[in-house]
Design an enzyme around this catalytic site. Structure first.
Site, PDB file in Angstrom:
ATOM      1  N   THR A 173      12.863  16.882  36.564  1.00 31.89           N
ATOM      2  CA  THR A 173      13.498  18.192  36.414  1.00 31.89           C
ATOM      3  C   THR A 173      13.614  18.856  37.779  1.00 31.89           C
ATOM      4  OG1 THR A 173      12.657  18.494  34.162  1.00 31.89           O
ATOM      5  CG2 THR A 173      13.341  20.474  35.343  1.00 31.89           C
ATOM      6  N   PHE A 175      14.045  22.325  39.793  1.00 28.43           N
ATOM      7  CA  PHE A 175      13.803  23.760  39.680  1.00 28.43           C
ATOM      8  C   PHE A 175      14.368  24.472  40.902  1.00 28.43           C
ATOM      9  CE2 PHE A 175      10.546  21.790  37.127  1.00 28.43           C
ATOM     10  CZ  PHE A 175      10.335  22.658  36.060  1.00 28.43           C
TER      11      PHE A 175
END
Length: 283
Positions: A173, A175
């Site tokens: 992921t 960010f």
């Protein structure tokens, strides 16, 4: 006045909390209920920074984030890549053979189907990953486990029965770390500039707008479109490029882009995460 806090969405032990600890270990992590609450925490000076997930290598972009970023009034100051390692967390003393159900967010459940099928464990939908760990600890029902980050197990006193059970080992992921104030002063070997824009209503406007990046040798690493206000004809674009707006070639490309756009807003200028290449390529 600073708070030395970084806000994130979710319960303590969420993957966003893990990102906060990895990227800003010297700051206190502040859990918030929604993405909007995260943004408001920074706006209202309850936190100095916001940690917001924008895309996952398996499931694509995070819903609603691209709509929130331009309207947030905040500025991107850094990026962080976090590998999504999933652990099976259970009441202490419970053997794996006794686990019958595992609770987590639907997205995470879909990332470890192979493990669940192999062990005959039924997937149960929870509100979120860390929240599921918290609920499993609260229920203290041995056949019920949670799927979450190892950090959640540490926080809620659960035992890790299995680690890294995700189907794809490179699941990552990305960010964005956001602040009330922009920072255009930093320089690094690899800088990134993020912005949103809308093209003018003229033929081939997007094609012409993109031409300036090619002719000036600017690498565009991301270009995504999405509707604005639920209208099919109102399209906004989000883009990441390599370079700083003060670089000569980037300045020329942005000037050309402005000619073909009705709006152009710089969201942030920041150094690329040193782990960017390894994370994006799965190495």
């Amino acid at each position: 006045m600073t708070t030395n806090r970084i806000a994130f969405q979710g319960e303590l032990g969420a993957y966003s909390h893990e990102a906060c600890k990895a990227a800003r270990p010297d700051m206190e992590a502040l859990p918030c209920r929604t993405f909007e609450d995260v943004i408001d925490a920074v706006r209202n000076h309850d936190a100095d920074l916001a940690m917001l997930p924008v895309e996952n290598s398996t499931y694509g972009r995070v819903a609603d984030i691209h709509h929130l970023l331009p309207e947030s009034g905040l500025h991107i100051v850094d990026e962080a890549f976090v590998r999504v390692h999933i652990s099976l967390l259970a009441v202490p003393g419970t053997p794996l053979s006794e686990i019958r159900e595992a609770m987590s967010h639907p997205v995470l459940l879909g990332q470890c189907r192979g493990f669940l099928r192999e062990h005959g464990i039924r997937a149960i939908t929870g509100a979120d990953t860390a929240g599921s760990a918290k609920e499993v600890a609260s229920r203290a029902h041995p056949p019920l486990a949670a799927l979450a980050a190892p950090l959640a197990g540490d926080i809620y006193g659960l035992e890790r029965l299995a680690d890294q059970i995700e189907d794809r080992s490179n699941n990552t992921t990305r960010f964005l770390i956001m602040s009330r104030d922009p920072d255009m002063t930093r320089r690094a070997d690899r800088m990134l500039t993020s912005f949103v824009f809308r093209v003018r209503n003229i033929p081939a406007a997007l094609y012409k707008a993109m031409g300036g990046f090619a002719t000036n040798g600017v690498n565009m690493t991301k270009l995504e479109s999405y509707m604005v206000d639920g209208v099919f004809t109102a399209t906004q674009f989000y883009a990441d490029i390599e370079g700083h707006p003060e670089d000569a070639n980037v300045a020329l490309a942005l000037d050309e882009l402005r000619y073909f756009t009705s709006t152009l807003d710089i969201l942030g200028v920041y150094p690329a995460d040193p782990l960017r290449e390894a994370q994006l390529t799965g190495e």
